[in-house]
Structures are given as structure tokens and as C-alpha cells.
Design an enzyme around this catalytic site. Sequence first.
Site, PDB file in Angstrom:
ATOM      1  N   ALA A 133       0.802  -1.230   0.000  1.00  0.00           N
ATOM      2  CA  ALA A 133       0.000   0.000   0.000  1.00  0.00           C
ATOM      3  C   ALA A 133       0.832   1.276   0.000  1.00  0.00           C
ATOM      4  O   ALA A 133       0.628   2.148  -0.850  1.00  0.00           O
ATOM      5  CB  ALA A 133      -0.976  -0.032   1.175  1.00  0.00           C
ATOM      6  N   ARG A 136      -5.335  -0.158  -9.134  1.00  0.00           N
ATOM      7  CA  ARG A 136      -5.706  -1.198  -8.149  1.00  0.00           C
ATOM      8  C   ARG A 136      -6.688  -0.574  -7.155  1.00  0.00           C
ATOM      9  O   ARG A 136      -6.541   0.584  -6.787  1.00  0.00           O
ATOM     10  CB  ARG A 136      -4.487  -1.747  -7.400  1.00  0.00           C
ATOM     11  CG  ARG A 136      -3.592  -2.640  -8.254  1.00  0.00           C
ATOM     12  CD  ARG A 136      -2.508  -3.297  -7.412  1.00  0.00           C
ATOM     13  NE  ARG A 136      -3.032  -4.421  -6.629  1.00  0.00           N
ATOM     14  CZ  ARG A 136      -2.325  -5.045  -5.679  1.00  0.00           C
ATOM     15  NH1 ARG A 136      -1.092  -4.623  -5.381  1.00  0.00           N
ATOM     16  NH2 ARG A 136      -2.844  -6.073  -5.012  1.00  0.00           N
ATOM     17  N   GLN A 138       3.900 -13.362  -1.410  1.00  0.00           N
ATOM     18  CA  GLN A 138       4.642 -12.198  -0.885  1.00  0.00           C
ATOM     19  C   GLN A 138       5.504 -12.602   0.309  1.00  0.00           C
ATOM     20  O   GLN A 138       6.464 -11.909   0.657  1.00  0.00           O
ATOM     21  CB  GLN A 138       3.671 -11.086  -0.462  1.00  0.00           C
ATOM     22  CG  GLN A 138       3.025 -10.337  -1.615  1.00  0.00           C
ATOM     23  CD  GLN A 138       1.723 -10.958  -2.053  1.00  0.00           C
ATOM     24  OE1 GLN A 138       1.481 -12.156  -1.874  1.00  0.00           O
ATOM     25  NE2 GLN A 138       0.874 -10.148  -2.667  1.00  0.00           N
ATOM     26  N   ASP A 195      -3.919  -2.349   4.183  1.00  0.00           N
ATOM     27  CA  ASP A 195      -4.132  -1.655   2.909  1.00  0.00           C
ATOM     28  C   ASP A 195      -5.187  -0.566   3.052  1.00  0.00           C
ATOM     29  O   ASP A 195      -5.211   0.381   2.271  1.00  0.00           O
ATOM     30  CB  ASP A 195      -4.555  -2.661   1.845  1.00  0.00           C
ATOM     31  CG  ASP A 195      -3.371  -3.514   1.434  1.00  0.00           C
ATOM     32  OD1 ASP A 195      -2.658  -3.118   0.502  1.00  0.00           O
ATOM     33  OD2 ASP A 195      -3.119  -4.529   2.116  1.00  0.00           O
ATOM     34  N   ASN A 246      -6.484  -6.126   4.826  1.00  0.00           N
ATOM     35  CA  ASN A 246      -5.111  -6.505   4.458  1.00  0.00           C
ATOM     36  C   ASN A 246      -5.164  -7.747   3.579  1.00  0.00           C
ATOM     37  O   ASN A 246      -6.248  -8.240   3.253  1.00  0.00           O
ATOM     38  CB  ASN A 246      -4.288  -6.765   5.737  1.00  0.00           C
ATOM     39  CG  ASN A 246      -2.792  -6.847   5.451  1.00  0.00           C
ATOM     40  OD1 ASN A 246      -2.227  -6.045   4.709  1.00  0.00           O
ATOM     41  ND2 ASN A 246      -2.153  -7.880   5.990  1.00  0.00           N
ATOM     42  N   LYS A 247      -4.005  -8.278   3.243  1.00  0.00           N
ATOM     43  CA  LYS A 247      -3.894  -9.411   2.344  1.00  0.00           C
ATOM     44  C   LYS A 247      -4.805 -10.562   2.746  1.00  0.00           C
ATOM     45  O   LYS A 247      -4.944 -10.870   3.932  1.00  0.00           O
ATOM     46  CB  LYS A 247      -2.437  -9.899   2.311  1.00  0.00           C
ATOM     47  CG  LYS A 247      -2.140 -11.012   1.373  1.00  0.00           C
ATOM     48  CD  LYS A 247      -2.648 -10.785  -0.015  1.00  0.00           C
ATOM     49  CE  LYS A 247      -2.119  -9.473  -0.588  1.00  0.00           C
ATOM     50  NZ  LYS A 247      -2.783  -9.198  -1.906  1.00  0.00           N
TER      51      LYS A 247
HETATM   52  O1  MRU Z   1      -1.256  -7.289  -3.077  1.00  0.00           O
HETATM   53  P1  MRU Z   1      -0.151  -6.606  -2.314  1.00  0.00           P
HETATM   54  O2  MRU Z   1       1.102  -7.381  -2.308  1.00  0.00           O
HETATM   55  O3  MRU Z   1       0.038  -5.174  -2.737  1.00  0.00           O
HETATM   56  O4  MRU Z   1      -0.704  -6.573  -0.790  1.00  0.00           O
HETATM   57  C1  MRU Z   1       0.107  -6.002   0.165  1.00  0.00           C
HETATM   58  C2  MRU Z   1      -0.413  -6.129   1.544  1.00  0.00           C
HETATM   59  O5  MRU Z   1      -1.482  -6.633   1.812  1.00  0.00           O
HETATM   60  C3  MRU Z   1       0.428  -5.504   2.643  1.00  0.00           C
HETATM   61  O6  MRU Z   1       0.287  -6.200   3.837  1.00  0.00           O
HETATM   62  C4  MRU Z   1       0.024  -4.050   2.838  1.00  0.00           C
HETATM   63  O7  MRU Z   1      -0.086  -3.419   1.613  1.00  0.00           O
HETATM   64  C5  MRU Z   1       0.972  -3.304   3.724  1.00  0.00           C
HETATM   65  S1  MRU Z   1       2.483  -3.026   2.946  1.00  0.00           S
HETATM   66  C6  MRU Z   1       3.380  -2.116   4.054  1.00  0.00           C
END
Ligand code: MRU
Length: 361
Positions: A54, A89, A200, A240, A250-251
Amino acid sequence: MNVNGVAYRSIWPIGQQAVGIIDQTRLPYEFRTLELGEWRSVVAAISSMQVRGAPLIGVAAAYGIALAMNRDTADAGLELACRELLNSRPTAVNLRWAVQRIRARLSGLPAGDRLEAAWREADAIAQEDVAINRSIGSYGSALLAQLHARCQRPINVLTHCNAGWIATVDFGTALAPVYLAFDAGVPLHVWVDETRPRNQGLLTAWELAAHGVPHTLIADNAGGHLMQHGRVDIVLVGADRVGRRGDVCNKIGTYLKALAARESAVPFYAAVPSPTIDWQLADAISEAPIEERAASEIRIVHGLDRNGLPGSIEVAPPASAVANPAFDVTPARLVTGLITERGIVEPDELAGLFPEAAAIS
Ligand code: MRU
């Protein structure tokens, strides 16, 4: 952060002509940097996840608008770039925050002054990101030090996805406390969720290995079992989009970790830079925009073949349908605390920490 002894940030301006990025789609197998000279390349880098996380998505969008001013400083050029970057996104609210901030800064200016102002504002947003993460790191590392003082043994942190330096300009959010506590001598170990389907967690493992932090990669479904057996002292994740009541988006998979943590009385913290707070979002579970990504991300797995060459294989039965929601929402009631740049609070105290922002929502 250091990569092979060289200090790197995950995005950097190259004069006022281009921005440099680390191509995260190639990690951890290949460290490749790219030079983006066009704003549309930034749109593509965000949607393809060459840049992800994010905070970094927000900063990249700011630099995208600066690049757009290299082409067309008129209102039409500004609006087109803002619109397309915003659509790159949907879930990370940092994107909207950064686009709105830089658009507000430029809209009031004559076209001739916009290029310079855009690059200055993008640089300022990048610098602020680093300062915010440093502060989150220091509040969070105190929390880890207290936990260690209480346990009197190395502490076990579990993290999901990648909220490290590569997901920000530098330092990371959820990993910033880990780096600072480790550097301060707090003995710790990190359980790293693989985080299917984009893995990730491999970026997190790559970062932690480069910094010398003890860690173990686990399947996403292993965390509940480890918590049940007392092998996790704290869950630390990124965010996010955080609603004004403290719900954490979040993810995908984060919510399941929060449920397991509650069941096993393990504290669950989210690291939340203020640009990630959506003050307009009341009920995140029903209102947060959850990105649905391509089925191919689940059908195909990438890695290195026996010869150490990058490759990919199809793992899903072709006849099976596939769904791929990329984020979920952990309700505030499952969150022990939010680690912000202004301190650590319980979810319902968030507005008290940012009264000026909460007031205008
Ligand atoms: O799909 P992504 O890899 O962009 O998702 C990222 C996440 O969910 C992270 O945990 C979040 O963005 C925090 S990053 C400091």
C-alpha cells in the site's frame, strides 16, 4: 535497506525524467531494477505488481503524476493521469490518498508551475513515508522489547504477506519493529506465511535473510496450529485500508490469522501509517473495495526449475473454476492494537490519535 551491500530504496527519482523501481515480480529469484519514463508505465507497474504494498503504491502513483506533468501540464493531462492511476488497483487507500494530495497541490497552480511542484510533492510524499515507517518501527520495537522482557526468551513473531521495506519506500511497516528490535539486540524469530497465491512471504523471507533476522517460512495454514501450541507470541501484519472504527483490510488470509490469534489469546497488531486510514470508511466489512485478481495467479505457480532457471507450471485442473479475492477485512474486535507513527492505540482510539483527520471525515 541493503541489498548485497548496496543501500536501496524501493523507488527513487532519476532527475525529473524517470523513476527507478525494483521489479518485485522477479524477486526473490532475481534482483532487477527498472527505469520508468512514462506515467502509463507506472500504471502498468502498479497493476502488474512490479511495485506493490500500500505505501509504495501511493508513492509510485505520486511519481506517476509527476511523470505525467513531463508530457502534459494542462488540466486534461492531469485528470487523465489521476483517473488511470486511481484505477490501477482498488484496495490500497494510499493510492487515493496520494493522488488526491498531489492533484489538490497542482490544481491551484498555473500549468507552467505544475511540473516542478509535482516532483517536489512526490519527493515529499516519499520522504514522509520513510519518516512514518521509522516512527512505527520505534513504537513497535518497544512493544517487542516489552514482550521479550516479559517472556525472558526469544520471542516469536508471525507475519502475513510482505509489509517490509520493499512494500514501502524504506523500513517497512509491520517489519520495521522487527528490524529495529533485532538491531537493538532483542532476540526474536519470525514465522513467515508464504501468502499464496502471489507468495509475498517469499519477499519477506528474502528481506529478513538479507538482514540476518532468524525466520522460518510456513504454509499459510500452519499459523493456527503454531499459535495453539504456544509457538507464536505476537502477530504483526500490515494494512491496505483501515476504517475509522479500526477494521483492518489486508492481504487475504489475515482475517483467519486474527481468528486463530483470538482463539489462542495471541496479541494481534497491525502497522498502520496514517495514509492507510480511510476516514470515510465506516463499515469496512461491507464497504471496503476488495480486489479480485486473475485466476491465473492461482492456476500457475512461478519459481526456479532444476537448472535454477525461472519457470512456471500449471497446478489447477483446467476444468475447475477459480476465485481469487486478494484482500479481506479483520474486524476491530479481533485487533489488539494499531501501531501508527503517532503511537500504539486500540482500534476505537484511532480518531483520538488523529483528531484533525477524523474531524474532516
Ligand atoms: O497485493 P499486495 O502485495 O500489494 O498486498 C500487500 C499487503 O497486503 C500488505 O500487507 C500491505 O499493503 C501493507 S504493505 C506495508
